[in-house]
Write a protein that holds these residues in place. Structure first.
Motif, PDB file in Angstrom:
ATOM      1  N   LYS A  35     -18.067  82.938  46.921  1.00 56.73           N
ATOM      2  CA  LYS A  35     -17.106  83.125  45.835  1.00 56.73           C
ATOM      3  C   LYS A  35     -15.883  82.259  46.119  1.00 56.73           C
ATOM      4  O   LYS A  35     -15.482  82.106  47.282  1.00 56.73           O
ATOM      5  N   PRO A  36     -15.272  81.662  45.082  1.00 55.38           N
ATOM      6  CA  PRO A  36     -14.135  80.759  45.305  1.00 55.38           C
ATOM      7  C   PRO A  36     -13.021  81.361  46.149  1.00 55.38           C
ATOM      8  O   PRO A  36     -12.449  80.685  47.009  1.00 55.38           O
ATOM      9  N   GLU A  37     -12.718  82.643  45.932  1.00 56.15           N
ATOM     10  CA  GLU A  37     -11.622  83.273  46.676  1.00 56.15           C
ATOM     11  C   GLU A  37     -11.981  83.556  48.129  1.00 56.15           C
ATOM     12  O   GLU A  37     -11.109  83.880  48.946  1.00 56.15           O
ATOM     13  N   GLU A  38     -13.265  83.433  48.492  1.00 56.92           N
ATOM     14  CA  GLU A  38     -13.714  83.679  49.867  1.00 56.92           C
ATOM     15  C   GLU A  38     -14.263  82.422  50.531  1.00 56.92           C
ATOM     16  O   GLU A  38     -14.784  82.492  51.644  1.00 56.92           O
ATOM     17  N   HIS A  86     -10.106  70.643  61.613  1.00 49.22           N
ATOM     18  CA  HIS A  86     -11.389  70.397  60.940  1.00 49.22           C
ATOM     19  C   HIS A  86     -11.622  71.399  59.808  1.00 49.22           C
ATOM     20  O   HIS A  86     -12.036  71.027  58.703  1.00 49.22           O
ATOM     21  N   ILE A  87     -11.344  72.663  60.059  1.00 50.67           N
ATOM     22  CA  ILE A  87     -11.499  73.685  59.025  1.00 50.67           C
ATOM     23  C   ILE A  87     -10.547  73.407  57.863  1.00 50.67           C
ATOM     24  O   ILE A  87     -10.909  73.541  56.686  1.00 50.67           O
ATOM     25  N   SER A  88      -9.328  73.012  58.167  1.00 48.77           N
ATOM     26  CA  SER A  88      -8.360  72.679  57.136  1.00 48.77           C
ATOM     27  C   SER A  88      -8.861  71.511  56.285  1.00 48.77           C
ATOM     28  O   SER A  88      -8.764  71.525  55.049  1.00 48.77           O
ATOM     29  N   ASN A  89      -9.412  70.501  56.951  1.00 54.09           N
ATOM     30  CA  ASN A  89      -9.973  69.353  56.232  1.00 54.09           C
ATOM     31  C   ASN A  89     -11.083  69.788  55.285  1.00 54.09           C
ATOM     32  O   ASN A  89     -11.174  69.321  54.146  1.00 54.09           O
ATOM     33  N   GLN A  90     -11.951  70.684  55.760  1.00 49.57           N
ATOM     34  CA  GLN A  90     -13.070  71.104  54.926  1.00 49.57           C
ATOM     35  C   GLN A  90     -12.609  71.972  53.756  1.00 49.57           C
ATOM     36  O   GLN A  90     -13.189  71.917  52.668  1.00 49.57           O
ATOM     37  N   ALA A  91     -11.582  72.766  53.965  1.00 52.35           N
ATOM     38  CA  ALA A  91     -11.024  73.535  52.856  1.00 52.35           C
ATOM     39  C   ALA A  91     -10.501  72.597  51.769  1.00 52.35           C
ATOM     40  O   ALA A  91     -10.619  72.871  50.569  1.00 52.35           O
ATOM     41  N   ILE A  92      -9.960  71.455  52.185  1.00 49.73           N
ATOM     42  CA  ILE A  92      -9.457  70.468  51.232  1.00 49.73           C
ATOM     43  C   ILE A  92     -10.602  69.816  50.468  1.00 49.73           C
ATOM     44  O   ILE A  92     -10.604  69.767  49.233  1.00 49.73           O
ATOM     45  N   ILE A  93     -11.616  69.321  51.176  1.00 51.12           N
ATOM     46  CA  ILE A  93     -12.661  68.531  50.509  1.00 51.12           C
ATOM     47  C   ILE A  93     -13.578  69.398  49.642  1.00 51.12           C
ATOM     48  O   ILE A  93     -14.062  68.941  48.602  1.00 51.12           O
ATOM     49  N   PHE A  94     -13.824  70.644  50.043  1.00 51.75           N
ATOM     50  CA  PHE A  94     -14.727  71.483  49.253  1.00 51.75           C
ATOM     51  C   PHE A  94     -14.061  72.059  48.008  1.00 51.75           C
ATOM     52  O   PHE A  94     -14.707  72.743  47.215  1.00 51.75           O
ATOM     53  N   SER A  95     -12.767  71.781  47.834  1.00 50.07           N
ATOM     54  CA  SER A  95     -12.080  72.207  46.608  1.00 50.07           C
ATOM     55  C   SER A  95     -12.103  71.116  45.543  1.00 50.07           C
ATOM     56  O   SER A  95     -11.583  71.313  44.448  1.00 50.07           O
ATOM     57  N   LEU A  96     -12.734  69.975  45.836  1.00 53.57           N
ATOM     58  CA  LEU A  96     -12.610  68.823  44.951  1.00 53.57           C
ATOM     59  C   LEU A  96     -13.612  68.794  43.800  1.00 53.57           C
ATOM     60  O   LEU A  96     -13.245  68.843  42.648  1.00 53.57           O
ATOM     61  N   ASN A  97     -14.906  68.709  44.074  1.00 53.40           N
ATOM     62  CA  ASN A  97     -15.912  68.527  43.030  1.00 53.40           C
ATOM     63  C   ASN A  97     -17.156  69.318  43.397  1.00 53.40           C
ATOM     64  O   ASN A  97     -17.923  68.919  44.275  1.00 53.40           O
ATOM     65  N   ALA A  98     -17.381  70.426  42.723  1.00 49.99           N
ATOM     66  CA  ALA A  98     -18.455  71.349  43.093  1.00 49.99           C
ATOM     67  C   ALA A  98     -19.830  70.708  43.025  1.00 49.99           C
ATOM     68  O   ALA A  98     -20.704  70.984  43.848  1.00 49.99           O
ATOM     69  N   GLU A  99     -20.067  69.829  42.044  1.00 50.19           N
ATOM     70  CA  GLU A  99     -21.390  69.246  41.873  1.00 50.19           C
ATOM     71  C   GLU A  99     -21.693  68.158  42.897  1.00 50.19           C
ATOM     72  O   GLU A  99     -22.846  67.722  43.015  1.00 50.19           O
TER      73      GLU A  99
END
Length: 401
Positions: free
Chosen positions: A133-136, A323-336
């Motif tokens: 879920k987006p919030e998790e 690294h976790i911070s980086n991934q939180a950034i990139i996975f918020s960009l384009n779901a497809e």
């Protein structure tokens, strides 16, 4: 077409599924790092220098980057579970090849294939982001990343012990056996996730260039991640040489440092939770300072086990939290395009790691531990400068790709 795609059922990310992903991620990523505490034993076995033996670690990371670049994007085209099973078959063959390698050149070739086929975590992490879920999302990514971190660090502990008592070849045979067990787990328990991309492989690969150009946040995270992982690899490639040279300790002692570094797993889980609630940019400034601080500690700890232990804890917390911070950034960009976005980020990440390994392997012969520490300080300082210079781009909203 659009209505059927929109009604496509997405499997639920249950706690059991999340744990399967986490365990699989930890055990597979370990394949890339088993060789690091064994480099001294490999050098002795083939009668080569430590610098040449260090290429085994570098080439494995380059293989991982190649697998992520050429294979991982296919998860946006094909069913991910089938892609994972194919990769498992390849890594089992490659690990057996590494265990039976008669000379350093064939070991390097097998190591490249081990790295290339061990891309499975980079299929699982975007899959977890997709199902959560987006919030998790940050929290769930943090759980899987904790498994990845523990796999990275405990792989060194296990391989150091196995290498000291049974020889370095035994570790690769054991790793192949573990992969057989994981094939069974994934086949029976991992859900199937249908892909979203309908184009050709050629266009899929071209889209990587488009995504890289269109997303400043992705470029920023990729560069920051590459610099951090260069620092991480610089330390872990050479710690076995330092322990042998200054403390007369073997691969088992180098492996024990992996247990110390497991404190970073706590940081990974914490960062996942905090990234859902706070500004990752501000938080990452402090985690980058931890990386720099660790090498300041290391520079005074060439003859101090206590100092090295403190430095390892600080280094792993800083690198993994960033690294976790980086991934939180990139996975918020384009779901497809999550697999392709993750591909760009992780290829950059491991090319940075390979560059760090190559740099310190070259420096070790003339400058030893001091050269490693100066390189780490320089790389982490550059990472902080890059971070501060990208403040404005990080405030922009994600672009549509």
């Amino acid at each position: 077409m659009t209505s059927s795609a929109s009604t496509k059922k997405t499997p639920e990310l249950t706690s059991f599924t999340l744990w399967i992903m986490t365990i699989t991620t930890g055990l597979v990523v370990a394949n890339i790092y088993y060789n690091q505490p064994l480099l001294g034993d490999i050098a002795h076995s083939f009668k080569i220098s430590n610098g040449i033996a260090g290429r085994v670690s570098m080439i494995t990371q380059m293989g991982y980057a190649a697998g992520m670049f050429f294979i991982a994007p296919l998860a946006d085209m094909f069913e991910r579970k089938k892609l994972m099973l194919f990769a498992f078959a390849a890594v089992i063959v490659a690990l057996i090849g590494a265990a039976m390698a008669p000379d350093i050149n064939l070991l390097i070739l097998a190591s490249f294939l081990v790295g290339m086929a061990s891309l499975i975590p980079q299929l699982l992490i975007p899959m977890a982001a997709h199902l959560a879920k987006p919030e998790e999302r940050g929290k769930k990514i943090g759980v899987v990343m904790s498994g990845l971190l523990i796999g990275i660090l405990l792989s060194r502990t296990i391989s150091g012990f196995i290498g000291a008592h049974f020889g370095w070849r035994a570790m690769f045979f054991i790793a192949a056996g573990l992969m057989v067990l994981m094939v069974i787990m994934v086949f029976f328990f991992l859900p199937e996730v249908e892909p979203d991309y309908k184009g050709s492989y050629k266009n899929l690969m071209k889209s990587l260039i488009h995504l890289f150009k269109a997303e400043p946040k992705l470029r920023f995270a990729a560069l920051r991640g590459a610099l951090c992982f260069a620092c991480f690899s610089a330390f872990w490639t050479t710690i076995v040489f330092l322990l042998k040279e200054n403390f007369n300790m073997g691969s088992d002692a180098a492996g024990l440092f992996g247990l110390v570094g497991a404190f970073g797993a706590v940081a990974a889980g914490l960062m996942g939770r905090l990234s859902d609630k706070t500004d990752p940019f501000k938080l990452s400034f402090f985690t980058l300072l931890l990386v720099l601080l660790s090498f300041v500690v290391f520079i005074f700890s060439g003859h101090s086990i206590i100092g090295l232990v403190i430095g390892v804890i600080i280094l792993d917390m800083g690198v993994q939290a960033t690294h976790i911070s980086n991934q939180a950034i990139i996975f918020s960009l384009n779901a497809e395009a999550r697999n392709r976005i993750n591909t760009i980020y992780m290829v950059s990440y491991f090319l940075g790691g390979a560059a760090g390994t190559f740099l310190v392997s070259s420096l070790w012969g003339n400058f030893h531990w001091m050269g490693v520490c100066v390189a780490g300080i320089a790389l982490s300082t550059i990472a902080i400068i890059v971070h501060l210079l990208n403040h404005k781009s990080m405030q922009n909203k994600p672009t549509s790709v």
